[in-house]
Design an enzyme around this catalytic site. Structure first.
Site, PDB file in Angstrom:
ATOM      1  N   HIS A   1      37.297  57.830  85.782  1.00  0.00           N
ATOM      2  CA  HIS A   1      36.921  57.633  87.322  1.00  0.00           C
ATOM      3  C   HIS A   1      36.746  56.139  87.596  1.00  0.00           C
ATOM      4  O   HIS A   1      36.147  55.842  88.762  1.00  0.00           O
ATOM      5  CB  HIS A   1      35.663  58.450  87.683  1.00  0.00           C
ATOM      6  CG  HIS A   1      36.124  60.000  87.779  1.00  0.00           C
ATOM      7  ND1 HIS A   1      35.071  60.932  88.017  1.00  0.00           N
ATOM      8  CD2 HIS A   1      37.330  60.636  87.812  1.00  0.00           C
ATOM      9  CE1 HIS A   1      35.804  62.190  87.994  1.00  0.00           C
ATOM     10  NE2 HIS A   1      37.107  61.999  87.743  1.00  0.00           N
TER      11      HIS A   1
ATOM     12  N   CYS B   1      42.337  44.444  93.315  1.00  0.00           N
ATOM     13  CA  CYS B   1      43.193  44.088  94.802  1.00  0.00           C
ATOM     14  C   CYS B   1      43.686  45.521  95.019  1.00  0.00           C
ATOM     15  O   CYS B   1      44.148  46.334  94.419  1.00  0.00           O
ATOM     16  CB  CYS B   1      44.149  43.141  94.589  1.00  0.00           C
ATOM     17  SG  CYS B   1      44.788  42.887  96.183  1.00  0.00           S
TER      18      CYS B   1
HETATM   19  P1  NAD Z   1      27.343  66.580  89.011  1.00  0.00           P
HETATM   20  O1  NAD Z   1      26.398  65.763  89.790  1.00  0.00           O
HETATM   21  O2  NAD Z   1      28.350  67.461  89.589  1.00  0.00           O
HETATM   22  O3  NAD Z   1      26.631  67.355  87.887  1.00  0.00           O
HETATM   23  C1  NAD Z   1      25.536  66.644  87.049  1.00  0.00           C
HETATM   24  C2  NAD Z   1      25.494  67.794  85.786  1.00  0.00           C
HETATM   25  O4  NAD Z   1      24.215  67.137  85.160  1.00  0.00           O
HETATM   26  C3  NAD Z   1      24.756  69.001  86.462  1.00  0.00           C
HETATM   27  O5  NAD Z   1      25.327  70.198  85.818  1.00  0.00           O
HETATM   28  C4  NAD Z   1      23.404  68.929  85.846  1.00  0.00           C
HETATM   29  O6  NAD Z   1      22.594  70.126  85.523  1.00  0.00           O
HETATM   30  C5  NAD Z   1      23.453  68.008  84.561  1.00  0.00           C
HETATM   31  N1  NAD Z   1      22.261  67.291  84.311  1.00  0.00           N
HETATM   32  C6  NAD Z   1      21.201  66.836  84.917  1.00  0.00           C
HETATM   33  N2  NAD Z   1      20.148  66.106  84.313  1.00  0.00           N
HETATM   34  C7  NAD Z   1      20.704  66.353  83.076  1.00  0.00           C
HETATM   35  C8  NAD Z   1      20.420  65.694  81.788  1.00  0.00           C
HETATM   36  N3  NAD Z   1      19.181  64.999  81.494  1.00  0.00           N
HETATM   37  N4  NAD Z   1      21.130  65.836  80.574  1.00  0.00           N
HETATM   38  C9  NAD Z   1      22.442  66.614  80.619  1.00  0.00           C
HETATM   39  N5  NAD Z   1      22.907  67.176  81.735  1.00  0.00           N
HETATM   40  C10 NAD Z   1      22.070  66.886  82.823  1.00  0.00           C
HETATM   41  O7  NAD Z   1      28.280  65.463  87.947  1.00  0.00           O
HETATM   42  P2  NAD Z   1      29.605  65.603  87.327  1.00  0.00           P
HETATM   43  O8  NAD Z   1      29.917  66.813  87.082  1.00  0.00           O
HETATM   44  O9  NAD Z   1      29.767  64.139  86.474  1.00  0.00           O
HETATM   45  O10 NAD Z   1      30.641  65.230  88.683  1.00  0.00           O
HETATM   46  C11 NAD Z   1      30.571  64.534  89.739  1.00  0.00           C
HETATM   47  C12 NAD Z   1      31.125  63.319  90.111  1.00  0.00           C
HETATM   48  O11 NAD Z   1      29.899  62.030  90.105  1.00  0.00           O
HETATM   49  C13 NAD Z   1      31.884  62.552  88.623  1.00  0.00           C
HETATM   50  O12 NAD Z   1      33.164  62.295  89.463  1.00  0.00           O
HETATM   51  C14 NAD Z   1      31.047  61.149  88.491  1.00  0.00           C
HETATM   52  O13 NAD Z   1      31.809  60.280  88.384  1.00  0.00           O
HETATM   53  C15 NAD Z   1      30.209  61.000  89.544  1.00  0.00           C
HETATM   54  N6  NAD Z   1      28.962  60.389  89.379  1.00  0.00           N
HETATM   55  C16 NAD Z   1      28.774  59.479  88.359  1.00  0.00           C
HETATM   56  C17 NAD Z   1      27.525  58.866  88.265  1.00  0.00           C
HETATM   57  C18 NAD Z   1      27.459  57.813  87.418  1.00  0.00           C
HETATM   58  O14 NAD Z   1      28.392  56.979  86.923  1.00  0.00           O
HETATM   59  N7  NAD Z   1      26.189  57.762  86.466  1.00  0.00           N
HETATM   60  C19 NAD Z   1      26.563  59.125  88.900  1.00  0.00           C
HETATM   61  C20 NAD Z   1      26.830  60.159  89.908  1.00  0.00           C
HETATM   62  C21 NAD Z   1      27.974  60.736  90.099  1.00  0.00           C
END
Ligand code: NAD
Length: 235
Positions: A114, A122
């Site tokens: 992602h 750009c």
């Molecule tokens: P999501 O927010 O949909 O789900 C997060 C998952 O992480 C949940 O199932 C939750 O139960 C789990 N979780 C929470 N705490 C945890 C822990 N301590 N250890 C393990 N698991 C834990 O996120 P997603 O499935 O990655 O998809 C959503 C989109 O959000 C993705 O495209 C991602 O790129 C983006 N995103 C990225 C970031 C980042 O770069 N750090 C942050 C927020 C969202």
């Protein structure tokens, strides 16, 4: 006690999501409530939003750059970097995260499907993505390319195609163990990866609650990534 036994013949595919960075203080979409300044996140992370209001989009990514700059890798990221040391090219880490915490933990081969928060590109010409830690926040000027186009975050927005899907599919075909960590199983195409390998590879999930695609996994280890990953693997 280790629960995932990895033999010298195994190739391991690891998919990480927002959950692996939660213990580093970066909120998951769910924890953040999917809202920012009363906008749904889809409304500030899409090509439509960029066309409508690039200033607003940069303010959103400026906020995310600030949050991510303050974050440090946790024991989950560190465990995966150690796994890379043990397995070398028999480990393929694919992350949906745009932060750089895997790399900060020492991982050298992470595919960011992602995009990356600290890169820009750009929106008009073929200038390759470049490292960019600037905030570009209000009320400053929006960054411009020498071609006249607008510089945008190097992120796969809602409605755009994730990066390097061909390489990802090849690695899925090659793997004998698939482990998803901290991803809700509701964002495509990553949610289908476990289905792509099911029946052929062993499939595991690590996170505090079962994901939406639970039925695709042989086993779920319920708990935080930073607590479970350091003791999960045996060789
Ligand atoms: P999501 O927010 O949909 O789900 C997060 C998952 O992480 C949940 O199932 C939750 O139960 C789990 N979780 C929470 N705490 C945890 C822990 N301590 N250890 C393990 N698991 C834990 O996120 P997603 O499935 O990655 O998809 C959503 C989109 O959000 C993705 O495209 C991602 O790129 C983006 N995103 C990225 C970031 C980042 O770069 N750090 C942050 C927020 C969202």
């Amino acid at each position: 006690m280790p629960k995932v036994a990895i033999s010298t013949a195994d190739r391991v595919f690891v998919l990480t999501g927002a959950g692996i960075s939660a213990e580093s203080g970066i909120p998951t979409f769910r924890d953040a409530g999917g809202l920012w300044r009363n906008y749904r996140i889809e409304e500030v992370a899409s090509p439509q939003a960029w066309r409508r209001d690039p200033r607003l989009v940069w303010d959103f990514y400026s906020m995310r750059r600030k949050v991510a700059s303050a974050a440090k890798p946790n024991l989950g990221h560190i465990a995966l970097a150690s796994l890379e040391q043990a397995l070398h090219d028999r480990l393929f880490v694919c992350t949906q995260n745009v932060d750089n915490l895997h790399e900060q933990a020492g991982a050298r081969r992470v595919l960011h499907m992602h995009g990356e928060l600290f890169k820009s590109r750009c929106d008009s010409c073929s200038l390759p993505p470049f490292a960019d830690t600037s905030l570009h926040e209000s009320p400053g000027e929006l960054p411009r390319c020498s071609c006249g186009g607008k510089i945008r975050p190097h992120i796969c927005w809602f409605g755009e195609t994730p990066f390097e899907l061909e390489q990802i599919l090849q690695a899925l075909d090659d793997c004998s163990i698939f482990i998803a960590i901290g991803t809700s199983g509701s964002v495509e195409p990553a949610a289908s990866f476990a289905g792509h390998v099911a029946g052929r590879a062993r499939t595991f999930y690590v996170g505090p609650e079962a994901p939406a695609n639970r039925s695709l996994f042989d086993e779920c280890f319920l708990g935080k990534a930073g607590e479970l990953l350091p003791g999960l693997f045996s060789f």
